[in-house]
Design a protein around this motif. Structure first.
Motif, PDB file in Angstrom:
ATOM      1  N   GLY A 172       0.805  -1.215   0.000  1.00 45.95           N
ATOM      2  CA  GLY A 172       0.000   0.000   0.000  1.00 45.95           C
ATOM      3  C   GLY A 172       0.834   1.259   0.000  1.00 45.95           C
ATOM      4  O   GLY A 172       0.447   2.284  -0.566  1.00 45.95           O
ATOM      5  N   ALA A 173       2.011   1.204   0.637  1.00 45.64           N
ATOM      6  CA  ALA A 173       2.853   2.397   0.733  1.00 45.64           C
ATOM      7  C   ALA A 173       3.483   2.754  -0.609  1.00 45.64           C
ATOM      8  O   ALA A 173       3.670   3.941  -0.921  1.00 45.64           O
ATOM      9  N   VAL A 174       3.842   1.752  -1.423  1.00 42.28           N
ATOM     10  CA  VAL A 174       4.438   2.044  -2.737  1.00 42.28           C
ATOM     11  C   VAL A 174       3.455   2.791  -3.640  1.00 42.28           C
ATOM     12  O   VAL A 174       3.781   3.853  -4.176  1.00 42.28           O
ATOM     13  N   PRO A 175       2.220   2.285  -3.838  1.00 44.66           N
ATOM     14  CA  PRO A 175       1.312   3.088  -4.667  1.00 44.66           C
ATOM     15  C   PRO A 175       1.006   4.457  -4.069  1.00 44.66           C
ATOM     16  O   PRO A 175       0.861   5.431  -4.813  1.00 44.66           O
ATOM     17  N   LEU A 176       0.943   4.560  -2.744  1.00 43.51           N
ATOM     18  CA  LEU A 176       0.699   5.867  -2.139  1.00 43.51           C
ATOM     19  C   LEU A 176       1.828   6.831  -2.474  1.00 43.51           C
ATOM     20  O   LEU A 176       1.590   7.999  -2.812  1.00 43.51           O
ATOM     21  N   LEU A 203       0.907  10.196  -4.752  1.00 42.91           N
ATOM     22  CA  LEU A 203       1.131  11.539  -4.201  1.00 42.91           C
ATOM     23  C   LEU A 203       2.426  12.164  -4.694  1.00 42.91           C
ATOM     24  O   LEU A 203       2.686  13.343  -4.421  1.00 42.91           O
ATOM     25  N   ASP A 204       3.256  11.373  -5.374  1.00 38.65           N
ATOM     26  CA  ASP A 204       4.579  11.826  -5.826  1.00 38.65           C
ATOM     27  C   ASP A 204       5.358  12.419  -4.655  1.00 38.65           C
ATOM     28  O   ASP A 204       5.939  13.502  -4.748  1.00 38.65           O
ATOM     29  N   ASP A 205       5.377  11.656  -3.554  1.00 39.49           N
ATOM     30  CA  ASP A 205       5.973  12.141  -2.314  1.00 39.49           C
ATOM     31  C   ASP A 205       7.409  11.635  -2.175  1.00 39.49           C
ATOM     32  O   ASP A 205       7.622  10.428  -2.041  1.00 39.49           O
TER      33      ASP A 205
END
Length: 676
Positions: A96-100, A104-106
């Protein structure tokens, strides 16, 4: 240092060059079956409005910071070469963290997830094996060469999903050869070391492995992958047969014991849902798609709940609204539906994904996205420690409360993929065009007909009934666009620059093939009417558009501590709050005439799913049922008779009740007994 800088620069250039070529969807390669839709590269869709607020909240909360405080991920992690967690929870979080990070391009979150990705890519064994250090390697100091020296196949399936998404966002040239080497290792050793060798989890969840093998085949054409796919199919729990033959889902409704428990475990079922459609890739047999449709229909008939998810307090557990639903099962079922949409192209699954996402998902986490509930119940009038009515009750009674670690901690790590993958699947590619299958505020940037195109989606959906699309491109171009008209909608209408363009019946895709000009503005209108639906014990739920509405119950939150579980929250009705009410029979007979819809916030932007922010309220009439009381925290429901109403004692005084979107509640009644 100079060498390291050169390597970093070279990789950066390679990634940038490869990414330029990775702007369009990749279709199935023969002999795999062609599909109506294809997934767009991660990052093509950027969330806006309330959806961006949701993802930013996740980034500020546990999704963006779990590695900083969760011991299994923080301390000496196995996926960074340490002796800590080397099983599923770190890959779950990354899933989940990778797509997030890329939605968000964070840069901060990208740097965090890249630590694990880089370690995984840089530490593949010469044999192709990858992952944390195995027992054999610890004992011998030698790398894994043969299958028996390895470890559980299951967590690697999740990490491969992580790498797949990472490659979709970046086209990092290391990923394809890495996966090829691993699948050659797996192909060589699966016969003697099958999926079930270390745990039954890998056997139950082999569909994820098969999905990734076909994904890689579409990019390389390596024939051995088709043979590996057949190996994996035969070693995986036969979900296609279960769904197609129908007796499995009926047996699961009656059987609550240890026999074949893994075949009824709701998270396994959520993952297994994708197997028939994934098998269809290789088999090209419509029976696989028919099996999925039959299985989904039966599953929701016998185990479905008003919020759109099937029951699963570990076991499938029937359709009584006091049965639990595990958060992991929701996010896994969502992902399976996202795969089914691409492969089957059926609006049924688009509607199912929408209902699950906009009702079941948001209610199971706190506003700050730091705590979650292991099991939610549909009719939930208290949240407290207790064993309740669950098939896996846990004697310590922590399955029902909100907390970062309550119940099993798998959900602490796995809940992050729900919103992120939904946001990444609002659009799919078609043969030369694009399809809008889910609606939420967002911006799509992709290439169509050989040219860049940007489509901005402005909407208050699922609360509002209009969705505006603005097309931006350098010059006029012809390509098809498709728009879902949900099954709950009688008819959707589409205008172009203020002029009527097309109409479509509910449950269909509205397709427009034309030449589009820069600045074209489309408006899709999906009229929302109040309706009711029938559920267990002849109860009724109130619906409007994609949302299910539940009784608003004012609540008190209490923060508590438990040594084994840490901080957790109990939620109980305020002293004067009444929840034991039935819905007036008049509402069932004519929902539109006997309800009042109040739009409190027509365009929620910085929106959080909670009671205070509920953008819409529906008022209706009901009566108190004095004999409907909690028993050990459970609101066992009075039965409405065949005549359509509850025949027991009710308060003669009719009262007005307030309903809000289910996803905004923590305490609620959603499946109402009907009263005269």
């Amino acid at each position: 240092m100079q060498l390291r800088l050169f390597q970093t620069f070279s990789l950066s250039v390679l990634v940038s060059m490869a990414a330029l070529a990775q702007t369009t969807p990749v279709a199935n390669r023969a002999p795999l079956a062609p599909t109506p839709y294809t997934e767009l590269p991660l990052g093509s869709i950027r969330p806006m409005g309330w959806l961006r607020t949701q993802l930013e909240t996740m980034n500020q909360g546990s999704t963006g910071h779990l590695d900083e405080y969760y011991p299994k991920i923080k301390n000496d992690n196995g996926w960074l070469g340490g002796k800590g967690d080397g099983w599923e929870e770190t890959p779950y979080w990354l899933d989940g963290a990778v797509p997030l990070a890329y939605l968000l391009d964070d840069p901060t979150l990208k740097a965090k997830v890249l630590k694990y990705i880089n370690w995984t890519l840089d530490n593949q064994r010469p044999s192709g094996y990858f992952g944390p250090t195995t027992k054999y390697e610890l004992e011998t100091g030698k790398p894994v060469v043969s299958g028996e020296q390895g470890d559980d196949w299951w967590p690697k399936m999740i990490m491969l999903k992580v790498l797949q998404q990472y490659y979709s966002a970046t086209a990092d040239p290391r990923v394809i050869p890495f996966m090829t080497r691993y699948f050659r290792y797996q192909h060589e050793h699966l016969a003697k070391n099958p999926l079930v060798k270390w745990t039954e989890w890998a056997q139950a969840r082999g569909g994820d492995n098969l999905m990734l093998v076909y994904w890689l085949y579409n990019r390389t054409g390596d024939k051995f992958l088709l043979d590996l796919g057949e190996q994996l199919r035969t070693q995986t729990t036969p979900w296609t047969r279960y769904f197609g033959e129908r007796n499995w889902v009926m047996q699961a409704a009656a059987q609550q014991n240890g026999q074949q428990w893994m075949d009824r475990h709701a998270v396994n079922v959520g993952m297994g849902l994708k197997l028939p459609v994934i098998e269809y890739h290789g088999k090209r047999d419509a029976k696989q798609l028919e099996a999925f449709k039959t299985g989904w229909s039966d599953l929701m008939l016998l185990h479905g709940l008003p919020h759109g998810m099937f029951s699963g307090d570990e076991d499938l557990h029937g359709n009584d609204p006091v049965q639990g639903v595990e958060l992991c099962a929701i996010v896994e079922a969502m992902f399976s539906l996202e795969q089914a949409i691409a492969i089957a192209g059926d609006v049924t699954y688009m509607d199912a994904l929408e209902r699950m996402t906009y009702n079941a998902l948001p209610t199971q986490t706190t506003d700050d996205y730091n705590s979650r509930q292991y099991y939610q119940t549909a009719n939930q009038v208290e949240v407290a420690r207790g064993v309740y009515n669950f098939s896996l009750p846990f004697t310590r009674g922590m399955n029902h409360v909100f907390g970062p670690y309550a119940g099993y901690t798998c959900c602490t790590a796995n809940m992050h993929q729900g919103w992120t993958k939904f946001a990444a699947h609002l659009w799919y590619g078609t043969n030369g065009g694009l399809a809008a299958v889910e609606y939420a505020p967002s911006v799509l940037k992709t290439a169509v007909a050989g040219a860049p195109v940007t489509i901005t989606q402005e909407t208050a959906y699922p609360f509002g009934e209009t969705v505006a699309f603005t097309i931006d491109m350098a010059k006029q171009a012809a390509f098809p666009l498709e728009f879902r008209v949900p099954g709950w909608c009688t008819e959707g209408t589409l205008t172009l620059n203020g002029q009527p363009l097309s109409r479509g019946k509910g449950g269909t895709m509205l397709r427009v093939q034309r030449s589009w000009k820069p600045g074209d503005r489309l408006m899709l209108t999906l009229p929302m009417r109040v309706t009711t639906s029938n559920w267990a014990k002849n109860s009724r739920a109130v619906e409007r558009g994609p949302l299910v509405y539940a009784l608003k119950i004012p609540a008190d939150w209490t923060q508590k501590e438990l040594k084994e579980e840490g901080t957790y929250y109990e939620i109980k009705p305020k002293a004067d709050a009444r929840w034991n009410v039935g819905l007036s029979l008049n509402v069932v007979k004519d929902p539109v005439a006997n309800t009042t819809v109040t739009v409190r916030n027509a365009a929620p932007t910085g929106f959080v799913w909670n009671e205070a922010n509920a953008p819409i309220e529906i008022r209706a009439k009901g009566r108190e049922i004095p004999g409907w009381k909690l028993v050990n925290g459970v609101a066992h429901q009075p039965i409405s008779t065949r005549e359509g109403f509850y025949r027991g004692e009710v308060n003669p005084q009719e009262e007005e009740i307030t309903l809000i979107p289910y996803g905004c509640t923590k305490l609620r009644v959603v499946a109402f007994p009907v009263v005269r």
